[in-house]
Design an enzyme around this catalytic site. Structure first.
Site, PDB file in Angstrom:
ATOM      1  N   LYS A   6      -0.375  -1.502   0.736  1.00  0.00           N
ATOM      2  CA  LYS A   6      -0.238  -2.159  -0.561  1.00  0.00           C
ATOM      3  C   LYS A   6      -1.602  -2.511  -1.154  1.00  0.00           C
ATOM      4  CE  LYS A   6       4.280  -4.015   0.742  1.00  0.00           C
ATOM      5  NZ  LYS A   6       4.326  -3.269   2.006  1.00  0.00           N
ATOM      6  N   GLU A  32      -1.637 -12.447  -2.414  1.00  0.00           N
ATOM      7  CA  GLU A  32      -1.517 -12.242  -3.854  1.00  0.00           C
ATOM      8  C   GLU A  32      -0.866 -13.470  -4.483  1.00  0.00           C
ATOM      9  OE1 GLU A  32       0.839  -8.768  -4.425  1.00  0.00           O
ATOM     10  OE2 GLU A  32       2.741  -9.777  -4.032  1.00  0.00           O
ATOM     11  N   HIS A  82      12.290 -12.924   1.323  1.00  0.00           N
ATOM     12  CA  HIS A  82      11.641 -11.819   0.616  1.00  0.00           C
ATOM     13  C   HIS A  82      12.298 -10.480   0.947  1.00  0.00           C
ATOM     14  CE1 HIS A  82       8.774 -14.971  -0.064  1.00  0.00           C
ATOM     15  NE2 HIS A  82       8.540 -15.044   1.232  1.00  0.00           N
ATOM     16  N   GLU A 111       7.706  -0.590  -7.448  1.00  0.00           N
ATOM     17  CA  GLU A 111       8.249  -1.940  -7.562  1.00  0.00           C
ATOM     18  C   GLU A 111       7.369  -2.825  -8.436  1.00  0.00           C
ATOM     19  OE1 GLU A 111       9.276  -3.653  -3.838  1.00  0.00           O
ATOM     20  OE2 GLU A 111      10.651  -2.018  -3.331  1.00  0.00           O
ATOM     21  N   GLU A 161       3.958  -2.563  -5.712  1.00  0.00           N
ATOM     22  CA  GLU A 161       3.679  -1.544  -4.713  1.00  0.00           C
ATOM     23  C   GLU A 161       4.485  -0.287  -5.023  1.00  0.00           C
ATOM     24  OE1 GLU A 161       5.864  -2.330  -0.884  1.00  0.00           O
ATOM     25  OE2 GLU A 161       6.225  -4.243  -1.899  1.00  0.00           O
ATOM     26  N   ASN A 213       6.741   2.355  -2.778  1.00  0.00           N
ATOM     27  CA  ASN A 213       7.320   2.687  -1.476  1.00  0.00           C
ATOM     28  C   ASN A 213       7.529   4.191  -1.406  1.00  0.00           C
ATOM     29  OD1 ASN A 213       7.620   0.110  -0.183  1.00  0.00           O
ATOM     30  ND2 ASN A 213       9.146  -0.362  -1.728  1.00  0.00           N
ATOM     31  N   ARG A 233       9.147   6.333   0.213  1.00  0.00           N
ATOM     32  CA  ARG A 233      10.300   6.638   1.056  1.00  0.00           C
ATOM     33  C   ARG A 233      11.571   6.336   0.282  1.00  0.00           C
ATOM     34  NH1 ARG A 233      11.997   1.445   2.060  1.00  0.00           N
ATOM     35  NH2 ARG A 233      10.375  -0.153   2.214  1.00  0.00           N
TER      36      ARG A 233
END
Length: 615
Positions: free
Chosen positions: A116, A185, A220, A260, A272, A274, A276
């Site tokens: 990330k 972050e 999360h 995202e 980020e 992903n 996949r």
């Protein structure tokens, strides 16, 4: 053409990929740990290869063993699923170097986006440096650089919490992903988690497939997801699509992936990419009429996508069903899943079947339940109704929480954000037991034990049985009469071992009863049959801290010894179970009079760990 696929994963996602492979006429290969020797994904595959060991580190995180398994089984392609090695560029390279087809993005794309921190820099952003965080930056989020699923995340609201948060996040990330790198972050309290599914081919076409909202999260980790994201206007949708395509093109992306964002005040903040398939991909499949796994396989074979994606239709919502107790800090649950069945009309993706054991080594998710309908309101109603009437017999689950969440006015009005459970968890987990469930259980038990109904010629005292329901003890009384079983305040219309019908205030109610040892399920209510005479030795002293789940003690608070003074809410013991760490805190300010936990010790539910005596 791909003829045989090994899925380098387990459980629900392996079963889901196998389903598409069967439809395409592709042979399937499973890998399994010793803990998964009899798991559903192992049983349904055409071929299964053992990975010696039980924990992920020696099995599903060992890319070398998985590549050997693929070659030994005759597979010509590998699909990574999600989690484990799905975003590990080294594993992807090893698959390709072995002459196998990798059903995923190029290793270079994974390398660029799987971390990330690198992904943010690629998008022109930069994470905070942990050492430079000040009071003005709070609250912040400590986050694992690799992997996902909420593991390796901690919210920090005070500077003195940061060191422990960094340490815990690193340990959890290393356990789950084999990579302990974390970063910091800013944490937006009331943002919405919105993402874009993409599918890209080797010919330069990138499809942005609508939007998804994944704002309902615990720890999360997403709990409820839907497509399209409600309340996202056309202009913001276009911006999200443009940013997603930009991210994909920046790394020459191929295959399925997800970009995202956190959306707050009408603005999109990149989180980020992903590289996949996502757990929530079924809602996009439902809305677009696609099979994303089939799309991944065709792209890996070199086929080109159409210039434009299909047109979306309707609305889809997915709920993740977990073996966990939301009212007890989301503590994961283990044991036998006696029955799992949902009504027709919804999609069930699961890695379990009736009689399977839910163990301690892996994620607590039992299944995903997905509803698709012409409108969002209809999808909510269909999914909530299906969950409410589903037969889920075994350990405690989050089923009631899901039903209440879907029907909560904030969710139905699409005003939710990632702080939904922070605000509403107490109300959503408040017990609402059925007062007639214990009576129905007792009547069914009485009928199952007596062929002739237990009637006597002479009057007798009422029979009594005790049950634990929603943490409280309930005693019920009934009688055997000439007409059959009877109880005060109701009319027993029918009673047998599996079905009880009671008439209450002129209304007939049906109760389906299933018993497994001392565990009784009455409709959706879970009861525990209690012994007639309680064992005094089973009573615990006040202030006793017991293990809420099976797991391993990974940490004891620094300097914690018997006789120490502890403060209410102070973290004392940390357990690791199902790839996550769970903190056990002091229930009140007092003195630690006993400490039985030590790092490395295996514990079972109910095992005494410590005792805090209050003044």
């Amino acid at each position: 053409m791909i003829s045989s696929v090994l899925v380098a994963n387990r459980g629900e996602i392996a079963c889901r990929i196998f389903r598409t492979c069967r439809e395409l006429g592709i042979r399937t290969v499973a890998v399994y740990s010793d803990a998964d020797a009899d798991a559903l994904h192992t049983r349904v595959a055409d071929t299964a290869v053992r990975l010696p060991g039980a924990a992920p580190a020696g099995t599903y995180l060992r890319g070398d063993r998985i590549v050997k398994a693929a070659l030994a089984s005759g597979a010509d392609a590998v699909h990574p699923g999600y989690g484990f090695l799905s975003e590990n560029d080294g594993f992807a390279r090893a698959v390709v170097d072995a002459g196998l087809t990798w059903i995923g993005p190029p290793p270079e794309a994974i390398e660029a986006m799987a971390s990330k921190t690198r992904a943010k820099r690629l998008m022109g952003l930069a994470p905070l440096e942990a050492a430079a965080v000040t009071e003005a930056d709070l609250p912040v989020l400590v986050k694992a650089a690799a992997g996902g699923g909420g593991r390796g995340m901690r919210i920090v609201r005070r500077l003195d919490e940061l060191p422990d948060a960094l340490e815990g996040a690193r340990a959890e990330a290393a356990s789950a992903f084999g990579d302990g790198e974390v970063f910091v972050e800013p944490y937006l309290e009331h943002g919405r988690h919105v993402e874009v599914q993409i599918l890209a081919d080797t010919h330069g076409t990138v499809w942005p497939l609508g939007t998804r909202d994944c704002s309902l999260q615990r720890r999360h980790q997403k709990v409820v997801e839907e497509a399209p994201a409600p309340g996202i206007g056309e202009e913001l949708t276009k911006e999200l699509h443009a940013l997603s395509v930009r991210a994909a093109r920046a790394v020459s992306y191929v295959g399925a992936g997800t970009v995202e964002f956190l959306v707050a005040d009408g603005r999109a903040h990149f989180l980020e990419m992903n590289t996949r398939l996502q757990v929530e991909h079924p809602v996009t499949e439902a809305v677009f009429g696609l099979d994303l796994v089939a799309g991944q396989i065709r792209v890996a074979e070199g086929h080109a996508l159409e210039s434009d994606p299909p047109r979306p239709r309707g609305h889809a919502i997915e709920a993740r069903l977990y073996a966990e107790d939301p009212a007890q800090g989301w503590a994961p649950q283990t044991g036998t899943l006696h029955r799992l069945a949902v009504p027709d009309g919804v999609r069930l993706d699961t890695g379990y079947t009736d009689g399977d054991t839910i163990g301690v080594h892996y994620d607590a998710m039992l299944a995903k339940v997905v509803a698709h309908a012409p409108t969002r309101a209809e999808a909510i109603r269909r999914l909530a109704g299906a969950l409410e009437s589903a037969a889920i017999h075994g350990p405690v689950t989050n089923r009631d929480l899901l039903v209440r969440s879907l029907r909560h006015e904030e969710f139905t009005a699409a005003r939710m954000d990632t702080g939904f459970y922070d605000r509403h968890l107490a109300g959503l987990t408040e017990p609402a037991p059925d007062p007639y469930a214990p009576l129905a259980a007792a009547l069914a038990d009485a009928r199952s034990r007596s062929r002739f109904g237990g009637w006597r010629n002479l009057p007798s005292q009422p029979q009594a049985k005790r049950y634990e329901m929603a943490g409280e003890e309930h005693e019920v009384r009934y009688r055997h009469t000439r007409e059959g079983l009877a109880a005060d305040g109701v009319r027993v219309v029918h009673a047998d071992a599996g079905l009880v019908v009671l008439e209450v205030d002129g209304l007939r109610r049906k109760f389906e009863v299933c018993r497994y040892g001392d565990q009784v399920h009455v409709n959706t209510v879970r009861l525990t049959a209690l012994p007639r005479f309680p064992d005094p030795a089973s009573q615990l002293a006040p202030g006793s801290l017991v293990a809420p789940m099976p797991g391993t003690v990974v940490k004891i608070a620094d300097g914690l010894t018997e006789g120490a003074t502890v403060q209410a809410g102070q973290g004392l013991i940390w357990l690791e179970a199902m790839k996550m760490q769970h903190q056990i805190s002091a229930p009140a300010t007092g003195t630690l009079t006993a400490l039985h936990a030590e790092p490395g010790r295996q514990v079972e539910p109910g095992m005494l760990l410590a005792v805090v005596q209050t003044p």
